[in-house]
Design a protein around this motif. Structure first.
Motif, mmCIF file in Angstrom:
data_model
loop_
_atom_site.group_PDB
_atom_site.id
_atom_site.type_symbol
_atom_site.label_atom_id
_atom_site.label_comp_id
_atom_site.label_asym_id
_atom_site.label_seq_id
_atom_site.Cartn_x
_atom_site.Cartn_y
_atom_site.Cartn_z
ATOM 1 N N GLU A 8 15.620 -38.531 23.287
ATOM 2 C CA GLU A 8 15.193 -37.139 23.100
ATOM 3 C C GLU A 8 16.276 -36.176 23.576
ATOM 4 O O GLU A 8 16.566 -35.180 22.915
ATOM 5 N N LYS A 9 16.891 -36.475 24.712
ATOM 6 C CA LYS A 9 17.978 -35.638 25.224
ATOM 7 C C LYS A 9 19.152 -35.622 24.254
ATOM 8 O O LYS A 9 19.753 -34.577 24.005
ATOM 9 N N GLN A 10 19.479 -36.790 23.706
ATOM 10 C CA GLN A 10 20.592 -36.862 22.751
ATOM 11 C C GLN A 10 20.296 -36.033 21.506
ATOM 12 O O GLN A 10 21.173 -35.329 20.995
ATOM 13 N N ALA A 11 19.067 -36.112 21.006
ATOM 14 C CA ALA A 11 18.689 -35.344 19.816
ATOM 15 C C ALA A 11 18.774 -33.845 20.108
ATOM 16 O O ALA A 11 19.324 -33.078 19.308
ATOM 17 N N ALA A 17 24.276 -28.400 20.155
ATOM 18 C CA ALA A 17 25.713 -28.344 19.900
ATOM 19 C C ALA A 17 26.001 -27.789 18.508
ATOM 20 O O ALA A 17 26.932 -27.001 18.329
ATOM 21 N N GLU A 18 25.195 -28.191 17.539
ATOM 22 C CA GLU A 18 25.397 -27.692 16.171
ATOM 23 C C GLU A 18 25.101 -26.200 16.101
ATOM 24 O O GLU A 18 25.820 -25.451 15.435
ATOM 25 N N LEU A 19 24.073 -25.749 16.796
ATOM 26 C CA LEU A 19 23.773 -24.312 16.830
ATOM 27 C C LEU A 19 24.934 -23.549 17.470
ATOM 28 O O LEU A 19 25.354 -22.503 16.970
ATOM 29 N N LYS A 20 25.447 -24.077 18.554
ATOM 30 C CA LYS A 20 26.577 -23.421 19.244
ATOM 31 C C LYS A 20 27.812 -23.406 18.342
ATOM 32 O O LYS A 20 28.507 -22.396 18.246
ATOM 33 N N LYS A 53 11.582 -32.640 22.541
ATOM 34 C CA LYS A 53 10.452 -33.233 21.815
ATOM 35 C C LYS A 53 10.224 -32.461 20.524
ATOM 36 O O LYS A 53 9.623 -31.385 20.525
ATOM 37 N N PHE A 54 10.748 -33.013 19.451
ATOM 38 C CA PHE A 54 10.538 -32.444 18.127
ATOM 39 C C PHE A 54 10.702 -33.551 17.109
ATOM 40 O O PHE A 54 11.278 -34.598 17.384
ATOM 41 N N GLN A 61 15.256 -29.639 9.241
ATOM 42 C CA GLN A 61 15.028 -28.251 8.841
ATOM 43 C C GLN A 61 16.028 -27.332 9.521
ATOM 44 O O GLN A 61 16.612 -26.452 8.878
ATOM 45 N N CYS A 62 16.231 -27.536 10.816
ATOM 46 C CA CYS A 62 17.179 -26.705 11.560
ATOM 47 C C CYS A 62 18.595 -26.888 11.038
ATOM 48 O O CYS A 62 19.325 -25.910 10.832
ATOM 49 N N LEU A 63 19.003 -28.131 10.831
ATOM 50 C CA LEU A 63 20.349 -28.393 10.321
ATOM 51 C C LEU A 63 20.543 -27.761 8.944
ATOM 52 O O LEU A 63 21.590 -27.189 8.651
#
Length: 74
Positions: A8-11, A17-20, A53-54, A61-63
């Protein structure tokens, strides 16, 4: 092997990171998600990413919403 919590932490870290990398804030992510028909509140997005947790669908969707090159859907 990593535990569920470590996965979960890795996800969460991958998505953060992608958002940043894209320079997208949580508020902007909510707007972009709305643009593809996904209704979310900024506080809910922040909580999901904080807890890690998602669903896989939420991550995709976010990506997609941020135009990630990491996402290749055909």
């Amino acid at each position: 092997m990593p535990t569920q919590t470590e996965w979960e932490k890795q996800a969460a870290n991958l998505l953060k990171a992608e958002l940043k990398r894209k320079g997208v804030t949580y508020a902007q992510l909510v707007e972009r998600l709305a643009g593809i028909g996904i209704s979310e509140k900024e506080v809910n997005v922040a909580n999901k990413l904080s807890r890690g947790k998602f669903s896989a669908a939420f991550m995709l969707q976010c990506l997609s919403a941020v135009g990630s090159s990491q996402l290749h859907l055909d």
